[in-house]
Design a protein around this motif. Structure first.
Motif, mmCIF file in Angstrom:
data_model
loop_
_atom_site.group_PDB
_atom_site.id
_atom_site.type_symbol
_atom_site.label_atom_id
_atom_site.label_comp_id
_atom_site.label_asym_id
_atom_site.label_seq_id
_atom_site.Cartn_x
_atom_site.Cartn_y
_atom_site.Cartn_z
ATOM 1 N N ALA A 237 21.354 -134.427 -83.890
ATOM 2 C CA ALA A 237 22.092 -134.656 -82.604
ATOM 3 C C ALA A 237 21.773 -135.924 -81.929
ATOM 4 O O ALA A 237 22.355 -136.720 -81.327
ATOM 5 N N GLY A 238 20.372 -136.300 -82.225
ATOM 6 C CA GLY A 238 20.002 -137.612 -81.716
ATOM 7 C C GLY A 238 20.648 -138.893 -82.292
ATOM 8 O O GLY A 238 20.616 -139.867 -81.637
ATOM 9 N N PRO A 258 25.130 -124.860 -82.876
ATOM 10 C CA PRO A 258 24.614 -125.582 -83.839
ATOM 11 C C PRO A 258 25.440 -126.822 -84.220
ATOM 12 O O PRO A 258 26.708 -126.569 -83.869
ATOM 13 N N VAL A 259 24.692 -127.897 -84.481
ATOM 14 C CA VAL A 259 25.404 -129.104 -84.774
ATOM 15 C C VAL A 259 26.060 -128.610 -86.309
ATOM 16 O O VAL A 259 25.420 -127.824 -87.182
ATOM 17 N N SER A 260 27.434 -128.954 -86.587
ATOM 18 C CA SER A 260 27.699 -128.791 -87.798
ATOM 19 C C SER A 260 27.727 -129.613 -88.846
ATOM 20 O O SER A 260 27.917 -131.059 -89.018
ATOM 21 N N GLY A 261 26.776 -128.901 -89.928
ATOM 22 C CA GLY A 261 26.605 -129.966 -90.916
ATOM 23 C C GLY A 261 25.605 -131.006 -90.469
ATOM 24 O O GLY A 261 24.543 -131.091 -89.691
ATOM 25 N N ALA A 262 25.880 -132.337 -90.799
ATOM 26 C CA ALA A 262 25.388 -133.577 -90.426
ATOM 27 C C ALA A 262 25.766 -134.152 -89.266
ATOM 28 O O ALA A 262 25.255 -134.959 -88.597
ATOM 29 N N GLY A 263 26.613 -133.174 -88.328
ATOM 30 C CA GLY A 263 27.255 -133.679 -87.170
ATOM 31 C C GLY A 263 28.478 -134.771 -87.305
ATOM 32 O O GLY A 263 28.720 -135.199 -88.779
#
Length: 309
Positions: A237-238, A258-263
């Motif tokens: 996320a950063g 959550p973030v999905s996969g690698a975002g």
């Protein structure tokens, strides 16, 4: 091995990997699909027509990811190479953490399976191993291939490749995705991950991953705790501050986000009865911004499907 068909159609779902703590292992198939028509040509020509995501961006020749995966699968099957005409209607967003590259790889492999005279030579085990070799990890390829939720791992036995088991998700489980217009390459996202994590963090994630299997299949009320994780979601996320800004408030509101996969897409998992609540929070966070879209998706329970035409 000869070809048994010259025209096939493949439908492959979007996927979300990790689901919080299940780094490179857990994945979920989502009811958002790419559809590809593949024709074998008598010539050596390769033509790739793309509509939707990636139109005008992805290559239209041998370097197209579907073509590369299809050719690799034909080689594994011992089938002859052929000219190809691909017509791709892409709905899975590219570079957003929804498994677009895994969808392309799995679609190419399964297209080859439908083209050859004996599809069993490219059964699911072989297909997953080949997709993992191309992708580098099986977390998106497994749900794209098998549908539902999956737990995937790479065998410790030399040459055994990747394996996966499919989980039947709870019938009330629903997914909502917040998809930004900005893209984030998986390689960039992985670049911010630490090489090592403290033992306590690893133990925390292991426990949450085990709990997540129960939450996905029998206890959706445990999703908030089960999707909690240390290290990789915060690090990823950063990599894109706008994702981080939306990621934290949703968990604070009691939603599994959550973030999905690698975002950079944010995935919200909930029971069906909470969908209106999820929609309200999404509206608050996105606020009608043209830079974000919100999609409510069912779980895809079939995985990739192919038919001879």
């Amino acid at each position: 091995m000869q070809l048994g068909a010259d025209h096939v159609r493949v439908r492959v779902p979007a996927t979300s990997a990790n689901l919080g703590p299940g780094f490179d292992a857990l994945g979920l198939a989502l009811a958002l699909h790419d559809v590809l028509d593949v024709r074998a040509l008598a010539s050596d020509d390769v033509v790739v027509d793309v509509e939707g995501e990636g139109a005008g961006e992805v290559p239209g020749d041998e370097s197209h990811l579907v073509v590369r995966a299809l050719r690799a699968a034909l080689d594994v099957a011992g089938a002859p190479q052929t000219g190809l005409h691909l017509t791709c209607v892409n709905r899975v967003p590219h570079g957003r953490g929804l498994g677009s590259s895994a969808a392309a790889v799995v679609a190419g492999i399964v297209a080859a399976r439908a083209l050859v005279a004996d599809p069993s030579v490219l059964d699911d085990d072989v297909a997953l191993g080949l997709a993992t070799a191309i992708e580098g990890h099986p977390d998106n390829a497994a749900p794209a291939l098998l549908g539902g939720a999956t737990v995937a791992w790479e065998s410790g036995t030399p040459g055994a490749g990747a394996r996966a088991v499919r989980l039947d998700v709870h019938p009330d489980l629903r997914a909502t995705v917040l998809v930004p217009s900005a893209r984030l390459a998986t390689s960039r996202a992985r670049g911010v991950l630490p090489a090592q994590v403290p033992h306590a963090d690893a133990a925390f994630n292991a426990g949450r991953s085990a709990l997540l299997v129960e939450a996905l299949t029998r206890r959706p009320d445990l999703l908030l705790d089960a999707t909690d994780a240390l290290r990789h979601p915060a690090s990823r996320a950063g990599g894109l501050p706008t994702t981080r800004e939306r990621f934290r408030p949703r968990r604070a509101r009691g939603l599994a986000a959550p973030v999905s996969g690698a975002g950079p897409t944010v995935l919200v998992l909930s029971a069906a009865e909470r969908l209106d609540e999820v929609a309200g929070v999404a509206d608050e966070l996105v606020g009608g911004s043209a830079d974000w879209s919100v999609r409510r998706l069912d779980v895809d329970t079939r995985g990739v499907v192919a038919e001879r035409l």
